[in-house]
Design an enzyme around this catalytic site. Structure first.
Site, PDB file in Angstrom:
ATOM      1  CE  LYS A 220      73.252  34.718  35.575  1.00  0.00           C
ATOM      2  NZ  LYS A 220      72.499  35.004  36.817  1.00  0.00           N
TER       3      LYS A 220
ATOM      4  CD  GLN B 292      73.307  37.031  39.821  1.00  0.00           C
ATOM      5  OE1 GLN B 292      72.798  36.993  38.709  1.00  0.00           O
ATOM      6  NE2 GLN B 292      73.834  35.961  40.367  1.00  0.00           N
TER       7      GLN B 292
ATOM      8  CG  ASP C   5      66.687  34.333  37.517  1.00  0.00           C
ATOM      9  OD1 ASP C   5      67.430  33.485  37.007  1.00  0.00           O
ATOM     10  OD2 ASP C   5      67.091  35.397  38.019  1.00  0.00           O
TER      11      ASP C   5
HETATM   12  N1  GUN Z   1      72.150  33.622  42.314  1.00  0.00           N
HETATM   13  C1  GUN Z   1      72.606  32.357  42.233  1.00  0.00           C
HETATM   14  N2  GUN Z   1      72.067  31.744  41.165  1.00  0.00           N
HETATM   15  C2  GUN Z   1      71.272  32.634  40.571  1.00  0.00           C
HETATM   16  C3  GUN Z   1      70.445  32.588  39.422  1.00  0.00           C
HETATM   17  O1  GUN Z   1      70.319  31.588  38.724  1.00  0.00           O
HETATM   18  N3  GUN Z   1      69.777  33.726  39.127  1.00  0.00           N
HETATM   19  C4  GUN Z   1      69.874  34.847  39.872  1.00  0.00           C
HETATM   20  N4  GUN Z   1      69.173  35.890  39.535  1.00  0.00           N
HETATM   21  N5  GUN Z   1      70.623  34.924  40.955  1.00  0.00           N
HETATM   22  C5  GUN Z   1      71.317  33.809  41.288  1.00  0.00           C
END
Ligand code: GUN
Length: 277
Positions: free
Chosen positions: A44, A88, A111
């Site tokens: 990311k 996350q 998100d």
């Molecule tokens: N864990 C698994 N997928 C995601 C996501 O798209 N965003 C975040 N923040 N954590 C995750």
């Protein structure tokens, strides 16, 4: 369906929007040392930097208290240089995920996990939407998959993928069936489907004989084994499917591209260019 190619094009578009908007910031919070989470966070950041978004990488030790995570989230909410905040998941056991997600400023919640954003999606007035479902919709559109009145099956009911993709498909006027771990006779449903989205995290769950000839199949699975990375869809499903996303190179790159797009959207909300619903 080539997620890498479409994601690259979307990132180019985002880069152009970023240079138009000026300085833009994305902050990520990672608690603990889960190797998969560390890899996702690294990707990311790389992608954000490439399009000109400044990033802040906040990494806290596994034993961090819930109070400390909440305090950090509040600091980021109040930080004017931060447009997007991403925590996350999963978080370590001592931390209540729902409380942390609920503490993120909904405008900065790139998100789309905050109850306000989940609710806006439910109501068909999306504000921020989870990146993976957005990426799936973009792929289906790119490849001209008709959704109006189509029979679509979503396997999995997570808050991150299953539920939001089911809502997006519904808002696109598809007929939506959600299957999950307690569902009986998956095949009876999947065999009828024009579109199948598999998002359970079980290697090879969707087999060739479960899919209708010519169907569009989207594989959200990221199952890491000693032999490598596998999706939820058996590779030989491609012999029957009309369209299918590979793993890797399908939904994964799209998720990152859509997160960047959501960060631009957050910046627009914050600058008043776009009204937050
Ligand atoms: N864990 C698994 N997928 C995601 C996501 O798209 N965003 C975040 N923040 N954590 C995750």
């Amino acid at each position: 369906m080539d997620g890498r190619a479409l994601a690259a094009r979307i990132r180019e578009g985002v880069a152009a929007e970023v240079s138009e908007l000026g300085e833009l910031g994305l902050a990520t919070v990672l608690v603990g040392d889960d190797p998969a989470s560390q890899l996702y966070i690294r990707r990311k950041h790389e992608a954000a930097r490439e399009v000109g978004i400044s990033t802040r990488d906040l990494h806290l030790p596994e034993e961090t208290s819930e109070e400390d995570v909440l305090a950090l989230v509040r600091d980021l909410n109040n930080d004017d240089g931060v447009d997007g905040v991403l925590v996350q998941l999963p978080l370590p056991r001592q931390i209540d995920e729902a409380r942390v997600i609920g503490a993120v400023d909904p405008v900065k919640d790139v998100d789309g996990f905050h109850p306000v954003n989940a609710g806006q999606l439910y109501l068909g007035r999306p504000a921020h939407v989870s990146a993976t479902p957005l990426g799936i919709m973009a792929l289906l559109e790119e490849y001209g998959v008709p959704l109006e009145g189509a029979r679509t099956v979503v396997i999995g009911r997570s808050d991150i993928v299953g539920k939001p993709i089911a809502l997006l498909l519904l808002h696109a006027n598809a007929t939506v069936t959600i299957l999950h771990s307690r569902s009986r006779d998956l095949t009876a449903h999947t065999l009828e489907a024009d579109v199948v989205v598999a998002a359970v995290g079980q290697k090879g769950l969707l087999a060739r004989n479960m899919v209708k000839e010519g169907a569009a199949v989207v594989d959200v699975g990221m199952n890491r084994t000693e032999e490598g990375l596998f999706g939820d869809v058996d590779p030989d499903v491609s012999e029957r499917a009309g369209l299918m996303t590979p793993v890797p190179g399908g939904v994964g790159p799209m998720t990152i591209a859509m997160l960047l797009r959501s960060t631009v959207r957050a910046a627009r909300f914050r600058r008043g260019v776009l009204a937050f619903p």
